[in-house]
Design a protein around this motif. Structure first.
Motif, PDB file in Angstrom:
ATOM      1  N   MET A   1     -43.136 -17.813  29.209  1.00 19.92           N
ATOM      2  CA  MET A   1     -41.759 -17.398  28.900  1.00 19.92           C
ATOM      3  C   MET A   1     -41.747 -15.907  28.588  1.00 19.92           C
ATOM      4  O   MET A   1     -42.675 -15.384  27.966  1.00 19.92           O
ATOM      5  CB  MET A   1     -41.217 -18.193  27.704  1.00 19.92           C
ATOM      6  N   SER A   2     -40.699 -15.197  29.002  1.00 18.88           N
ATOM      7  CA  SER A   2     -40.632 -13.754  28.827  1.00 18.88           C
ATOM      8  C   SER A   2     -40.445 -13.391  27.357  1.00 18.88           C
ATOM      9  O   SER A   2     -39.894 -14.158  26.567  1.00 18.88           O
ATOM     10  CB  SER A   2     -39.480 -13.180  29.651  1.00 18.88           C
ATOM     11  N   ILE A   3     -40.888 -12.191  27.020  1.00 16.49           N
ATOM     12  CA  ILE A   3     -40.790 -11.684  25.652  1.00 16.49           C
ATOM     13  C   ILE A   3     -39.535 -10.830  25.545  1.00 16.49           C
ATOM     14  O   ILE A   3     -39.351  -9.873  26.310  1.00 16.49           O
ATOM     15  CB  ILE A   3     -42.030 -10.856  25.287  1.00 16.49           C
ATOM     16  N   ALA A   4     -38.660 -11.148  24.583  1.00 19.84           N
ATOM     17  CA  ALA A   4     -37.423 -10.387  24.375  1.00 19.84           C
ATOM     18  C   ALA A   4     -37.566  -9.381  23.249  1.00 19.84           C
ATOM     19  O   ALA A   4     -36.958  -8.306  23.283  1.00 19.84           O
ATOM     20  CB  ALA A   4     -36.267 -11.333  24.076  1.00 19.84           C
ATOM     21  N   THR A   5     -38.365  -9.719  22.238  1.00 16.07           N
ATOM     22  CA  THR A   5     -38.531  -8.849  21.076  1.00 16.07           C
ATOM     23  C   THR A   5     -40.007  -8.770  20.718  1.00 16.07           C
ATOM     24  O   THR A   5     -40.688  -9.797  20.641  1.00 16.07           O
ATOM     25  CB  THR A   5     -37.746  -9.372  19.861  1.00 16.07           C
ATOM     26  N   ILE A   6     -40.491  -7.553  20.494  1.00 17.98           N
ATOM     27  CA  ILE A   6     -41.889  -7.319  20.128  1.00 17.98           C
ATOM     28  C   ILE A   6     -41.912  -6.665  18.754  1.00 17.98           C
ATOM     29  O   ILE A   6     -41.342  -5.589  18.559  1.00 17.98           O
ATOM     30  CB  ILE A   6     -42.601  -6.416  21.154  1.00 17.98           C
TER      31      ILE A   6
ATOM     32  N   ARG B   1     -51.261   0.448  26.542  1.00 17.37           N
ATOM     33  CA  ARG B   1     -51.399  -0.186  27.851  1.00 17.37           C
ATOM     34  C   ARG B   1     -50.561  -1.473  27.922  1.00 17.37           C
ATOM     35  O   ARG B   1     -49.934  -1.768  28.948  1.00 17.37           O
ATOM     36  CB  ARG B   1     -52.875  -0.477  28.109  1.00 17.37           C
ATOM     37  N   PHE B   2     -50.521  -2.223  26.819  1.00 19.26           N
ATOM     38  CA  PHE B   2     -49.713  -3.456  26.774  1.00 19.26           C
ATOM     39  C   PHE B   2     -48.230  -3.136  26.922  1.00 19.26           C
ATOM     40  O   PHE B   2     -47.512  -3.810  27.683  1.00 19.26           O
ATOM     41  CB  PHE B   2     -49.981  -4.173  25.446  1.00 19.26           C
ATOM     42  N   LEU B   3     -47.753  -2.103  26.226  1.00 18.79           N
ATOM     43  CA  LEU B   3     -46.341  -1.732  26.336  1.00 18.79           C
ATOM     44  C   LEU B   3     -46.001  -1.254  27.741  1.00 18.79           C
ATOM     45  O   LEU B   3     -44.908  -1.507  28.254  1.00 18.79           O
ATOM     46  CB  LEU B   3     -46.014  -0.638  25.307  1.00 18.79           C
TER      47      LEU B   3
ATOM     48  N   PRO C   1     -42.540  -6.066  30.650  1.00 19.78           N
ATOM     49  CA  PRO C   1     -41.150  -5.809  31.055  1.00 19.78           C
ATOM     50  C   PRO C   1     -40.326  -5.294  29.878  1.00 19.78           C
ATOM     51  O   PRO C   1     -40.648  -5.562  28.704  1.00 19.78           O
ATOM     52  CB  PRO C   1     -40.664  -7.186  31.525  1.00 19.78           C
ATOM     53  N   PRO C   2     -39.268  -4.532  30.140  1.00 18.93           N
ATOM     54  CA  PRO C   2     -38.446  -3.961  29.068  1.00 18.93           C
ATOM     55  C   PRO C   2     -38.019  -4.996  28.034  1.00 18.93           C
ATOM     56  O   PRO C   2     -37.540  -6.079  28.379  1.00 18.93           O
ATOM     57  CB  PRO C   2     -37.238  -3.381  29.815  1.00 18.93           C
ATOM     58  N   ALA C   3     -38.214  -4.644  26.777  1.00 20.22           N
ATOM     59  CA  ALA C   3     -37.882  -5.535  25.666  1.00 20.22           C
ATOM     60  C   ALA C   3     -37.489  -4.687  24.469  1.00 20.22           C
ATOM     61  O   ALA C   3     -37.504  -3.447  24.520  1.00 20.22           O
ATOM     62  CB  ALA C   3     -39.074  -6.439  25.329  1.00 20.22           C
TER      63      ALA C   3
ATOM     64  N   GLY D   1     -39.467   2.283  29.044  1.00 22.73           N
ATOM     65  CA  GLY D   1     -38.231   1.557  29.313  1.00 22.73           C
ATOM     66  C   GLY D   1     -37.835   0.554  28.259  1.00 22.73           C
ATOM     67  O   GLY D   1     -36.856  -0.183  28.445  1.00 22.73           O
ATOM     68  N   HIS D   2     -38.548   0.495  27.139  1.00 18.90           N
ATOM     69  CA  HIS D   2     -38.211  -0.442  26.069  1.00 18.90           C
ATOM     70  C   HIS D   2     -37.119   0.144  25.170  1.00 18.90           C
ATOM     71  O   HIS D   2     -36.882   1.357  25.164  1.00 18.90           O
ATOM     72  CB  HIS D   2     -39.447  -0.757  25.217  1.00 18.90           C
ATOM     73  N   GLU D   3     -36.494  -0.726  24.394  1.00 20.87           N
ATOM     74  CA  GLU D   3     -35.560  -0.303  23.348  1.00 20.87           C
ATOM     75  C   GLU D   3     -36.338  -0.247  22.029  1.00 20.87           C
ATOM     76  O   GLU D   3     -36.759  -1.289  21.511  1.00 20.87           O
ATOM     77  CB  GLU D   3     -34.397  -1.282  23.225  1.00 20.87           C
ATOM     78  N   ALA D   4     -36.542   0.956  21.500  1.00 24.01           N
ATOM     79  CA  ALA D   4     -37.322   1.121  20.273  1.00 24.01           C
ATOM     80  C   ALA D   4     -36.418   1.051  19.056  1.00 24.01           C
ATOM     81  O   ALA D   4     -35.350   1.678  19.026  1.00 24.01           O
ATOM     82  CB  ALA D   4     -38.070   2.452  20.295  1.00 24.01           C
ATOM     83  N   ARG D   5     -36.850   0.273  18.060  1.00 24.52           N
ATOM     84  CA  ARG D   5     -36.104   0.159  16.812  1.00 24.52           C
ATOM     85  C   ARG D   5     -37.075   0.326  15.643  1.00 24.52           C
ATOM     86  O   ARG D   5     -38.061  -0.409  15.540  1.00 24.52           O
ATOM     87  CB  ARG D   5     -35.381  -1.185  16.715  1.00 24.52           C
ATOM     88  N   LEU D   6     -36.791   1.298  14.785  1.00 27.36           N
ATOM     89  CA  LEU D   6     -37.601   1.534  13.589  1.00 27.36           C
ATOM     90  C   LEU D   6     -36.809   1.029  12.393  1.00 27.36           C
ATOM     91  O   LEU D   6     -35.708   1.528  12.110  1.00 27.36           O
ATOM     92  CB  LEU D   6     -37.925   3.023  13.435  1.00 27.36           C
TER      93      LEU D   6
END
Length: 343
Positions: free
Chosen positions: A1-6, A39-41, A45-47, A68-73
């Protein structure tokens, strides 16, 4: 299953990662080195990539955005409530990921590298000032042991210390005299470093379009302007000036319950360095406000508040107003005009 949030729990060399799917179920738990994490990021796919806003977080955020990810701090105090059971690195990573899925969760904008470098210049400047103050106090304490007093003022220390060192009749031991010479040279080096850094910040403030706008505000000089740009950027993270003032801790702290509103002293939240600079800038304005030729709204407001409040309260209130003006200037990209301040 795809990852939506990391969710990433940041360490010095080890990074614990927890991945959630669209429904919030855990699909990944893994530990990476720094190189393996990047490398993992790059291969994922974008998450939504979330970390706590701590040392190294902006670097991870910039890397995630480049892939291409959405970064949130996320502020650490908001993540703590999502930690289940006892604390460990994987539980922290899962809590970060879960907190990032909340639609109302606040986040810290990722700083560009040049803005972060500017902020580090300000931190080093504060460090050198603290070193110089500690050095001056140490010198005064040494001399006091031999009955020599110097006023608590850097200019007086610079003026009197060379005379004390050269005075052969003050009965200072030769070894102490030699040590004072070395400490005096250390102080000169710190003064030179601070002078050079202040000149660099001054040039930056007068050439950067954003800081040039801030210089039009009373109480905001090159040091304050560059510190504000490095700390808040274009102020886009704040909906209005009141939010910026609250984040800086320049508004009363609230403790209300049972329908009763209770306001305490100022909150002292957010960036302590920025709050200190704004209050110092406000004090500078208060010293010269009566000399302003034009009878504008800012002068009338200060005179009205000064008539009924303690000077320290007036300084914080003016710093609050300056913070709101900073937000308006950056938001609308127009210089400050004192006549627009409501009196």
């Amino acid at each position: 299953m795809s990852i939506a949030t990391i969710g990433i729990d940041i360490g010095k060399s080890k990074f614990h990662v927890c991945g959630l799917d669209e429904r919030g179920h855990v699909t990944l738990r893994k530990m990476f080195s720094r190189t393996a994490l990047i490398r993992f990021l790059a291969n994922t796919p974008p998450a939504r990539v979330a970390t706590e806003a701590c040392a190294g977080a902006h670097f991870i955020g910039r890397k995630a955005e480049s892939f291409g990810h959405e970064a949130r701090l996320l502020p650490a105090q908001y993540v703590k409530a999502y930690v289940k059971s006892q604390k460990n690195d994987y539980a922290d990573a899962e809590a970060i990921a879960e907190a990032a899925t909340r639609p109302t969760m606040r986040s810290v904008p990722v700083k560009p590298a040049d803005r972060q470098a500017l902020q580090l210049l300000h931190r080093q400047r504060s460090g050198w000032i603290a070193e110089r103050t500690a050095l001056a106090n140490r010198i005064r304490a040494m001399l006091l042991e031999f009955g020599i007093t110097i006023p608590k003022n850097l200019s007086q220390l610079r003026k009197q210390l060379p005379l004390v060192i050269e005075d052969a009749e003050n009965e200072l031991p030769d070894r102490l005299r030699q040590l004072l010479v070395e400490l005096w040279e250390d102080m000169i080096r710190l003064d030179e470093r601070l002078t050079s850094l202040n000149a660099e910040l001054d040039i930056y403030a007068r050439t950067d379009p954003q800081t040039k706008l801030l210089l039009s505000i009373p109480g905001v000089g090159p040091i304050v302007a560059t510190a504000l740009i490095s700390g808040i950027g274009n102020a886009g993270a704040f909906r209005k000036g009141r939010d910026l003032a609250a984040w800086l801790g320049l508004v009363p702290r609230q403790y209300s319950t049972g329908g009763k509103t209770r306001l305490l002293g100022i909150g002292k939240r957010g960036n302590r360095h920025l709050r200190m600079l704004l209050i110092h800038g406000a004090r500078a304005v208060l010293r010269v406000i009566s000399n302003r030729q034009e009878d504008d709204g800012l002068r009338r407001w200060v005179e009205r508040v000064t008539a009924r409040k303690h000077p320290n309260v007036v300084a914080v209130a003016l710093a609050n107003k300056i913070a709101r003006v900073v937000h308006a200037v950056l938001r609308h990209q127009v210089p400050f005009e004192a006549r627009l301040i409501s009196s």
